[in-house]
Design a protein around this motif. Structure first.
Motif, PDB file in Angstrom:
ATOM      1  N   ARG A  63       0.243   4.374   6.093  1.00 52.90           N
ATOM      2  CA  ARG A  63      -1.052   3.920   6.588  1.00 52.90           C
ATOM      3  C   ARG A  63      -1.796   3.056   5.569  1.00 52.90           C
ATOM      4  O   ARG A  63      -1.549   3.128   4.367  1.00 52.90           O
ATOM      5  CB  ARG A  63      -1.925   5.126   6.983  1.00 52.90           C
ATOM      6  N   VAL A  64      -2.722   2.234   6.111  1.00 51.94           N
ATOM      7  CA  VAL A  64      -3.672   1.468   5.308  1.00 51.94           C
ATOM      8  C   VAL A  64      -5.058   1.772   5.856  1.00 51.94           C
ATOM      9  O   VAL A  64      -5.299   1.622   7.064  1.00 51.94           O
ATOM     10  CB  VAL A  64      -3.379  -0.047   5.393  1.00 51.94           C
ATOM     11  N   LYS A  65      -5.940   2.237   5.003  1.00 51.18           N
ATOM     12  CA  LYS A  65      -7.296   2.631   5.416  1.00 51.18           C
ATOM     13  C   LYS A  65      -7.248   3.634   6.570  1.00 51.18           C
ATOM     14  O   LYS A  65      -8.083   3.608   7.476  1.00 51.18           O
ATOM     15  CB  LYS A  65      -8.122   1.416   5.832  1.00 51.18           C
ATOM     16  N   GLY A  66      -6.226   4.491   6.540  1.00 51.12           N
ATOM     17  CA  GLY A  66      -6.117   5.537   7.539  1.00 51.12           C
ATOM     18  C   GLY A  66      -5.469   5.112   8.847  1.00 51.12           C
ATOM     19  O   GLY A  66      -5.323   5.939   9.754  1.00 51.12           O
ATOM     20  N   LEU A  67      -5.081   3.850   8.967  1.00 48.30           N
ATOM     21  CA  LEU A  67      -4.490   3.354  10.210  1.00 48.30           C
ATOM     22  C   LEU A  67      -3.034   2.961  10.001  1.00 48.30           C
ATOM     23  O   LEU A  67      -2.660   2.443   8.949  1.00 48.30           O
ATOM     24  CB  LEU A  67      -5.274   2.147  10.738  1.00 48.30           C
ATOM     25  N   ASP A 112     -12.875  -7.217  10.977  1.00 50.53           N
ATOM     26  CA  ASP A 112     -13.608  -6.170  10.264  1.00 50.53           C
ATOM     27  C   ASP A 112     -12.696  -5.308   9.393  1.00 50.53           C
ATOM     28  O   ASP A 112     -13.148  -4.727   8.393  1.00 50.53           O
ATOM     29  CB  ASP A 112     -14.335  -5.263  11.271  1.00 50.53           C
ATOM     30  N   PHE A 113     -11.413  -5.232   9.741  1.00 52.12           N
ATOM     31  CA  PHE A 113     -10.495  -4.317   9.050  1.00 52.12           C
ATOM     32  C   PHE A 113      -9.868  -4.944   7.807  1.00 52.12           C
ATOM     33  O   PHE A 113      -9.796  -4.315   6.751  1.00 52.12           O
ATOM     34  CB  PHE A 113      -9.406  -3.876  10.027  1.00 52.12           C
ATOM     35  N   PHE A 114      -9.390  -6.167   7.918  1.00 56.33           N
ATOM     36  CA  PHE A 114      -8.612  -6.765   6.833  1.00 56.33           C
ATOM     37  C   PHE A 114      -9.506  -7.405   5.773  1.00 56.33           C
ATOM     38  O   PHE A 114     -10.640  -7.834   6.059  1.00 56.33           O
ATOM     39  CB  PHE A 114      -7.649  -7.821   7.390  1.00 56.33           C
ATOM     40  N   GLU A 115      -8.951  -7.503   4.577  1.00 54.64           N
ATOM     41  CA  GLU A 115      -9.640  -8.157   3.472  1.00 54.64           C
ATOM     42  C   GLU A 115      -8.872  -9.371   2.966  1.00 54.64           C
ATOM     43  O   GLU A 115      -9.441 -10.209   2.265  1.00 54.64           O
ATOM     44  CB  GLU A 115      -9.837  -7.160   2.321  1.00 54.64           C
ATOM     45  N   ALA A 132       0.815  -1.221   0.000  1.00 59.11           N
ATOM     46  CA  ALA A 132       0.000   0.000   0.000  1.00 59.11           C
ATOM     47  C   ALA A 132       0.844   1.265   0.000  1.00 59.11           C
ATOM     48  O   ALA A 132       0.394   2.321  -0.472  1.00 59.11           O
ATOM     49  CB  ALA A 132      -0.933  -0.010   1.209  1.00 59.11           C
ATOM     50  N   ASN A 133       2.078   1.169   0.518  1.00 60.76           N
ATOM     51  CA  ASN A 133       2.908   2.370   0.676  1.00 60.76           C
ATOM     52  C   ASN A 133       4.167   2.350  -0.174  1.00 60.76           C
ATOM     53  O   ASN A 133       4.935   3.320  -0.162  1.00 60.76           O
ATOM     54  CB  ASN A 133       3.290   2.530   2.150  1.00 60.76           C
TER      55      ASN A 133
END
Length: 753
Positions: free
Chosen positions: A593-597, A612-615, A538-539
């Motif tokens: 960050r990933v999804k703001g976290l 709930d967070f991970f896909e 993501a980064n």
């Protein structure tokens, strides 16, 4: 005189600013679901502070050599008395540590033989297998010897040039190999199985001569040492600590251990074994079951010897009284279960005339059949009645009933626990609206119908330890509970004989999790590599940046989150790292960050939040295993050292889920579990069976017995009076059995007796 131990503002681990008063000279039992904060309050706060303050009374010279205790996170802990902690940590020791040496009973017997044995071998040390004057000269008092297993070390069908020598350092072409292959004494192309007796003797044991060995710089004369002598010198008769781990492990494959032929496993030299009382030597006494040895000592009527014998018999009777009469004094402490070890620790304090102490016990009913819990209760009451304070962390309802005061922690576990949700009498707890109160009011019933086995896994002639030529069948496709009193042979039958016959079985035992101080639930479950990869993709940076053990580590604390300062004889100090504020990572990492976290935010998530967070499907599958074993409240980044015993065992189970067609073997999986947690565990075991697996549990907990499909009950007693199958069948069938102790207490649990 103060009447209470007063704790104010306790915040250790998940404790939420807990304040309470505990009555002195009473039995206080701490209850609550696994992970609710019981151990944090009792062991990490009360016990640590008592031991820390006691150490402060010693000189700096002594304090520098004592264990260091850091001041617990609490505003104040007042009116403490000296604490004696009796926990479930393995006794440890080594092959020289036995039940007799640990309890000091063997020392009394040595004195008895030195005074009364005929012929006398000398002073008491002459009967000690840990003293040169008494130990067997062949095995050095260990009772067994190690040697080279020639059939593992040599391929007799091969030649020297064909790689017949399999030992470390003897690979074809090495200079050590040349010592044999180019010595001129052997045909290097002749199979070793075709060697003459003289050739074989020469290869194995060498001779007093030298042979030339060719090196690039020239020929060198070297002593011709046999293969056996070389291995013994390099690996058996030296300290191997200086060798590489790889070389030590390679050598271990060729070692075999056998009973010492000189002392026949008795550990002692000829003089000690020749000394007898009524025809028996001290090794005979050490091999007897404790219950039998009590009777032998009672027959001694010599005026002097009887005084010593009575002292030994008094200690032995305490062992019998706590349900350990099936042990022998020669039993190595490394082979004891956690429950057996804890009860042995209790024995050491029962003869003390000291009063005004605080005794702290960690689930003392662990490993005890319901029949033996009453004996345990008698001991706890005896300690209280001598003028001591007794604090017990416990789940067993039978132990809870003897409490003068109860502290119930909760309401949940982890961040959902850490509060005192009830304190008062046992009667009040039974009516309280807490998980413990509800569990006490709602016992399970025996299941109405049992699953039908899909097949059978038979064992015939099992005779290890106290098993008496047992023939038994383990059903497949169902949940089986193996029951019986302590020492009846359950663990021997399942964990040793059955697993040896079925090495493919998935074994989840009570052994500690092997992990470092940096280990977390996420790293133990193998989540971290995937989490780091998700952040790296993501980064557009290196995955190592998201590891507090690598590039991402805070430089000030090396990724630990705290800075530990050892102040020599003073209390150590652990401070939250001022640079990273305990987050373990340097500041640049948290910008990605990933999804703001950030990665810090993710590691502070509970498993439930992670779902709930991970896909990523791999992450989700592993996170769901935590949910299945009831651990979704754990945060992904908390240290494994902060987990309770029950949490650690369920975490191990989580790594083994989702196999199909497997045989699962669990050794007392309810150890450390609240009754509410046991229901979660049994539901999980049911799901494993429904998925096509076979589950075998060694278990005492009646809720597991009620929900099992098949029961194998061993006994009737422990030790030599056990080792037989008392009952095999369904729980409904067990209820009607007139001989089984398990059946008797199952009926009591159901209110039928």
């Amino acid at each position: 005189m103060p009447e209470n131990i007063v704790i104010t503002g306790a915040r250790e681990n998940n404790l939420r600013d807990v304040s309470l008063a505990l009555p002195k000279n009473r039995i206080t039992v701490f209850t609550g679901v696994s992970g609710s904060g019981k151990s944090s309050l009792v062991f990490d706060t009360i016990a640590v502070e008592s031991q820390r303050q006691l150490n402060e009374t010693f000189t700096s010279f002594l304090r520098n050599r004592l264990p260091k205790y850091e001041r617990p996170q609490a505003d104040a802990i007042d009116e403490l008395s000296v604490a004696i902690v009796v926990d479930q940590k393995p006794i440890g020791g080594n092959v020289r540590s036995t039940v007799g040496t640990m309890t000091d009973i063997y020392s009394v017997l040595r004195v008895l033989f030195s005074r009364h044995g005929r012929p006398s071998a000398g002073a008491a040390t002459a009967y000690s297998f840990n003293d040169p004057s008494g130990m067997c000269p062949e095995c050095d008092g260990v009772g067994s010897t190690v040697g080279l297993d020639l059939d593992r070390a040599i391929d007799w069908s091969a030649s020297l040039r064909g790689g017949a020598l399999l030992l470390p350092g003897l690979s074809v072409g090495s200079w050590e190999w040349k010592l044999y292959a180019e010595s001129g004494h052997f045909d290097p192309d002749k199979p070793l199985g075709d060697y003459t007796d003289d050739e074989r003797e020469l290869l194995l044991h060498g001779m007093d001569t030298t042979v030339p060995v060719q090196f690039e710089s020239g020929s060198v004369q070297m002593r011709f040492e046999g293969v056996v002598g070389r291995f013994t010198r390099l690996f058996l008769k030296r300290d191997t600590a200086g060798l590489s781990v790889k070389r030590r492990e390679a050598a271990a494959r060729f070692v075999t251990q056998s009973r010492c032929h000189t002392c026949d496993g008795a550990r002692l030299n000829k003089a000690a074994l020749s000394s007898r009382i009524d025809g028996l030597n001290i090794a005979d006494w050490a091999s007897m079951e404790v219950a039998d040895l009590v009777g032998v000592l009672g027959r001694i009527d010599d005026p002097v010897a009887s005084v010593i014998a009575d002292a030994a018999r008094e200690k032995l009777e305490r062992l019998v009284g706590i349900g350990l009469g099936y042990l022998s004094l020669g039993r190595e402490t490394t082979t004891l279960s956690g429950g057996e070890g804890q009860r042995l620790k209790m024995i050491r304090h029962l003869g003390s005339s000291l009063t005004g102490l605080t005794f702290i016990f960690d689930e003392p009913s662990a490993g005890l059949h319901a029949r033996d819990v009453s004996r345990l209760n008698d001991l706890l009451v005896r300690l209280r009645d001598r003028g001591n304070t007794v604090l017990v962390v416990e789940h067993d309802p039978d132990v809870i009933t003897i409490a003068d005061h109860v502290v119930d922690m909760g309401p949940g576990a982890g961040r959902h626990g850490g509060h005192v949700v009830y304190q008062g009498s046992v009667a009040g707890l039974r009516t309280a609206d807490t998980p413990t109160g509800r569990a006490l009011r709602s016992p399970l019933e025996v299941k109405e119908s049992s699953r039908t086995p899909t097949g059978w896994l038979p064992l015939t002639g099992a005779a290890l330890h106290n098993l008496q030529d047992v023939d038994v069948r383990f059903p497949t496709g169902v949940l089986t509970a193996v029951t019986g009193v302590a020492g009846s042979g359950k663990s021997t039958l399942v964990s040793q004989v059955f697993t040896a016959a079925h090495p493919e079985a998935v074994v989840i035992d009570q052994g500690a999790i092997t992990a470092s101080s940096r280990s977390t639930p996420a790293s133990f479950l193998g989540l971290m590599d995937t989490i780091r990869a998700v952040f790296a993709r993501a980064n557009g940076v290196s995955p190592g940046l998201f590891s507090f053990n690598s590039e991402g580590a805070c430089a000030a604390c090396s990724g630990r989150g705290v800075i530990h300062t050892d102040l020599a004889f003073m209390d150590p100090v652990t401070l939250t790292c001022p640079d990273c504020e305990g987050r373990r990572f340097h500041s640049a990492v948290t910008e990605h960050r990933v999804k703001g976290l950030s990665i810090v935010d993710v590691l502070e998530m509970t498993a439930a939040q992670g779902i709930d967070f991970f896909e990523d499907p791999t992450l989700l599958r592993k996170l769901h295993t935590l949910n299945e074993v009831g651990l979704t409240y754990l945060t992904l980044g908390q240290p494994l050292s902060s987990l309770s015993g029950g949490e650690r065992q369920r975490l191990k189970l989580a790594t083994q889920l989702h196999r199909t067609g497997s045989v699962y073997v669990l050794d007392e999986p309810t150890t450390g579990l609240h009754r509410a947690d046991v229901a979660v565990l049994v539901s999980l075991l049911d799901r494993l069976v429904d998925a096509g697996n076979s589950v075998i549990c060694v278990e005492h907990h009646m809720d597991v017995v009620k929900r099992a499909d098949w029961i194998i009950d061993l006994g009737p007693e422990g030790g030599k009076h056990g080792g037989t199958v008392v009952f095999a069948g369904t729980p409904r069938g067990l209820l009607a059995d007139p001989k089984s102790f398990t059946a008797e207490y199952l009926r009591r649990d159901l209110g039928l007796e």
